[in-house]
Design a protein around this motif. Structure first.
Motif, PDB file in Angstrom:
ATOM      1  N   TYR A   1       0.488  -1.688  -0.198  1.00  0.00           N
ATOM      2  CA  TYR A   1      -0.125  -0.210   0.155  1.00  0.00           C
ATOM      3  C   TYR A   1       0.880   1.057   0.116  1.00  0.00           C
TER       4      TYR A   1
ATOM      5  N   ASN B   1      -2.267  -7.704  -6.363  1.00  0.00           N
ATOM      6  CA  ASN B   1      -2.698  -6.567  -6.452  1.00  0.00           C
ATOM      7  C   ASN B   1      -1.928  -5.024  -6.712  1.00  0.00           C
TER       8      ASN B   1
ATOM      9  N   ASP C   1      -0.202  -4.821  -3.358  1.00  0.00           N
ATOM     10  CA  ASP C   1      -0.175  -5.523  -2.076  1.00  0.00           C
ATOM     11  C   ASP C   1      -0.371  -6.819  -1.988  1.00  0.00           C
ATOM     12  N   TRP C   2      -0.626  -7.717  -1.354  1.00  0.00           N
ATOM     13  CA  TRP C   2      -0.736  -9.221  -1.418  1.00  0.00           C
ATOM     14  C   TRP C   2      -1.666  -9.723  -1.221  1.00  0.00           C
ATOM     15  N   LYS C   3      -2.544 -10.326  -2.120  1.00  0.00           N
ATOM     16  CA  LYS C   3      -3.571 -11.486  -2.044  1.00  0.00           C
ATOM     17  C   LYS C   3      -3.553 -12.410  -0.515  1.00  0.00           C
TER      18      LYS C   3
HETATM   19  C1  LIG Z   1      -7.643  -6.415  -5.373  1.00  0.00           C
HETATM   20  O1  LIG Z   1      -7.726  -5.807  -6.119  1.00  0.00           O
HETATM   21  C2  LIG Z   1      -8.989  -5.721  -6.508  1.00  0.00           C
HETATM   22  C3  LIG Z   1      -9.476  -4.451  -7.049  1.00  0.00           C
HETATM   23  O2  LIG Z   1      -9.922  -3.572  -7.093  1.00  0.00           O
HETATM   24  C4  LIG Z   1      -9.898  -5.920  -4.980  1.00  0.00           C
HETATM   25  O3  LIG Z   1     -10.735  -5.777  -5.123  1.00  0.00           O
HETATM   26  C5  LIG Z   1      -9.494  -6.732  -4.221  1.00  0.00           C
HETATM   27  O4  LIG Z   1     -10.236  -6.257  -2.873  1.00  0.00           O
HETATM   28  C6  LIG Z   1      -8.195  -6.631  -3.643  1.00  0.00           C
HETATM   29  N1  LIG Z   1      -7.655  -7.509  -3.069  1.00  0.00           N
HETATM   30  C7  LIG Z   1      -6.909  -7.295  -1.947  1.00  0.00           C
HETATM   31  C8  LIG Z   1      -5.938  -8.646  -1.878  1.00  0.00           C
HETATM   32  O5  LIG Z   1      -6.514  -6.030  -1.382  1.00  0.00           O
END
Ligand SMILES: *[C@@H]1O[C@H](CO)[C@@H](O)[C@H](O)[C@H]1NC(C)=O
Ligand SMILES: *[C@@H]1O[C@H](CO)[C@@H](O)[C@H](O)[C@H]1NC(C)=O
Ligand SMILES: *[C@@H]1O[C@H](CO)[C@@H](O)[C@H](O)[C@H]1NC(C)=O
Ligand SMILES: *[C@@H]1O[C@H](CO)[C@@H](O)[C@H](O)[C@H]1NC(C)=O
Ligand SMILES: *[C@@H]1O[C@H](CO)[C@@H](O)[C@H](O)[C@H]1NC(C)=O
Ligand SMILES: *[C@@H]1O[C@H](CO)[C@@H](O)[C@H](O)[C@H]1NC(C)=O
Ligand SMILES: *[C@@H]1O[C@H](CO)[C@@H](O)[C@H](O)[C@H]1NC(C)=O
Length: 317
Positions: free
Chosen positions: A159, A233, A248-250
Motif C-alpha cells: 500500500y 494486486n 499489496d499481497w492477496k
Molecule cells: C485486489 O484488488 C481488487 C480490485 O481493486 C479488490 O477488489 C480486492 O479486494 C483486492 N484484494 C486485496 C487482497 O487487496
C-alpha cells in the motif's frame, strides 16, 4: 459510600485504563520516552513505534518495526539524519500541535511533522497495522494531516506508493541507509521517473542502474513475469493529481517488504516462519542483463531465460 459513588468507582476501576491510555496513539497526554522504553503498538500487534539503535551504533532514532518478529527489523525512521546521542529522547505533541521529537529539554525538535495546523481540533498520532504512522486532527473530520507512508525511507511496504503527489509536489522515493549502523540518507534510490513514459528506476547516486520499462496497463514492460502474477494486486495511477505505483499481497498473511539496500539493490524479502528468518526472494538488478545500458541499444540479451527457472518468478512484481 452511596450507590452512585460506588458505581462511579467501579466504572473507573474497569474503564480507566481504556480512557486514559491508548496503546497505539501518541496524544497530548501520552508521549513516549526513550528512557522509559516506551513504545506504541498497532491494534493487531503488527507494528511498533519507539526508539532504537541500528547495528552497532549507540545513537538513538525513532523508528517503526515489526512487533512480533524476533529479528528487530526497522521499516521506517523519523530522524534518520539527526540522531540523538543519549537516551533523553521524547516523542510528543508539541505546543504547535505537531508530532515532534526532542532531545531532553531542548526547545528545538530534532524531527517534526512540521506542518501548519489550522483550526482548533487537537492532533494525535496513531500507528496502524499496515505500518503507517498517521497524524490526525480531531474535530476536523479526523483529517489525516501527515503520514509516514508519504515519507518513505528504505522500505516499501504493501500500500505504500512510489511516485508523485502532483498537488503537493511530494516525491515518494526509497533511499538506502548509509550503512547498517547509520539510517541516514544513502546514495542508492528507487524512484518513479516522470515524463511521457513513466518508469521505475534504481539509481546509484545520479546514475540509473536499472529501469522497469514502461507501464503497459497491466505491468512494467521490463518485468514480463508480472503478466503471470496472480499473487499481488497492483495499482498504477496517472492523473493530474498523482503519478504512482503500489501493490499489496492477496494473501495478507505474507510478511513481505522491499528494501533498497546500500549495496545497490532493491530486494524483496519474505519472512519465513519455519526458519524464523528473512529470505531474499527477488533482487533487482537481478542479473547482468538488467543493468541499464549493459547490453547497449542493439545488444542481445535475454534475462527472462534465467528468470523462468526461478521458482518464485510468478510472484515477482
Ligand atoms: C485486489 O484488488 C481488487 C480490485 O481493486 C479488490 O477488489 C480486492 O479486494 C483486492 N484484494 C486485496 C487482497 O487487496
Ligand atoms: C550530544 O548532543 C548534544 C545536542 O546536540 C550536544 O550538545 C552534545 O555535545 C552531544 N554529546 C556528545 C558526547 O557528543
Ligand atoms: C528537564 O527539565 C526538568 C526540570 O527542569 C529536569 O528535572 C529534567 O532532569 C530535565 N531532563 C533532561 C533530560 O534534561
Ligand atoms: C520545518 O520546516 C522549515 C521550513 O521548511 C525548516 O526550515 C525547518 O528546519 C523544519 N524543522 C524541522 C524540525 O524539521
Ligand atoms: C544491506 O544488505 C547487506 C547484505 O545483505 C546486509 O548485511 C545489510 O544489513 C543490509 N542493510 C540494511 C539497512 O538492511
Ligand atoms: C555512494 O556512497 C559511497 C559511500 O559513501 C561512495 O563510495 C560511492 O562512491 C557513492 N556512489 C555514488 C554513485 O555516488
Ligand atoms: C510459525 O511457526 C510456529 C512453530 O515454529 C508455529 O507454532 C506457528 O503456528 C507458525 N505460525 C504461522 C502463522 O504459521
Amino acid at each position: 459510600m452511596n450507590s452512585v459513588n460506588w458505581l462511579i468507582r467501579m466504572l473507573l476501576v474497569f474503564f480507566l485504563p481504556y480512557f486514559s491510555f491508548s496503546a497505539d496513539t501518541i496524544t497530548l497526554d501520552n508521549s513516549i520516552q526513550d528512557n522509559n522504553d516506551q513504545v506504541i503498538v498497532s491494534a493487531g500487534n503488527i507494528f511498533a513505534l519507539g526508539f532504537f539503535s541500528p547495528g552497532s551504533s549507540t545513537n538513538r532514532y525513532v523508528g517503526i518495526w515489526y512487533y512480533q518478529i524476533p529479528v528487530k527489523t526497522v521499516v521506517w525512521v523519523a530522524n534518520r539524519d539527526n540522531p540523538i546521542n543519549d537516551s533523553s529522547g521524547i516523542l510528543r505533541i508539541d505546543a504547535g500541535g505537531n508530532l515532534a521529537l526532542f532531545q531532553g529539554n531542548q526547545t528545538l525538535p530534532v524531527w517534526s511533522t512540521n506542518i501548519s495546523i489550522a483550526g482548533s481540533g487537537s492532533t494525535f498520532a496513531q500507528i496502524l497495522d499496515s505500518g503507517n504512522l498517521v497524524f490526525i486532527q480531531k474535530n476536523n473530520g479526523n483529517a489525516v494531516l501527515w503520514q509516514s507512508f508519504g515519507y518513505p525511507t528504505n522500505t516499501w511496504l504493501s500500500y505504500m506508493k512510489v511516485g508523485f503527489n502532483l498537488r503537493t509536489g511530494l516525491n515518494q522515493a526509497y533511499t538506502s541507509w548509509k550503512s547498517s549502523d547509520d539510517p541516514g540518507v544513502g546514495n542508492i534510490s528507487f524512484r518513479m521517473n516522470p515524463g511521457v513514459s513513466p518508469q521505475l528506476v534504481l539509481y546509484k547516486g545520479s546514475i540509473p542502474v536499472w529501469r522497469s520499462g514502461t507501464w503497459t496497463g497491466k505491468m512494467w514492460s521490463g518485468l514480463p513475469e508480472m503478466s503471470r502474477n496472480f499473487l499481488i494486486n497492483v495499482s498504477f495511477v496517472d492523473t493530474d493529481d498523482e503519478l504512482s505505483f503500489s501493490s499489496d499481497w492477496k494473501d495478507s498473511s505474507l510478511i513481505a517488504r522491499y528494501v533498497t539496500n546500500e549495496t545497490g539493490v532493491t530486494q524483496r524479502i519474505l519472512w519465513n516462519n519455519a526458519s524464523q528468518s528473512w529470505i531474499i526472494s527477488y533482487s533487482i538488478p537481478n542479473d547482468q542483463c538488467d543493468f541499464y545500458g549493459h547490453c547497449g541499444p542493439n545488444g542481445y540479451c535475454n534475462p527472462y531465460l534465467a528468470q523462468e527457472s526461478r521458482r518464485d518468478a510468478g510472484m515477482l512484481h
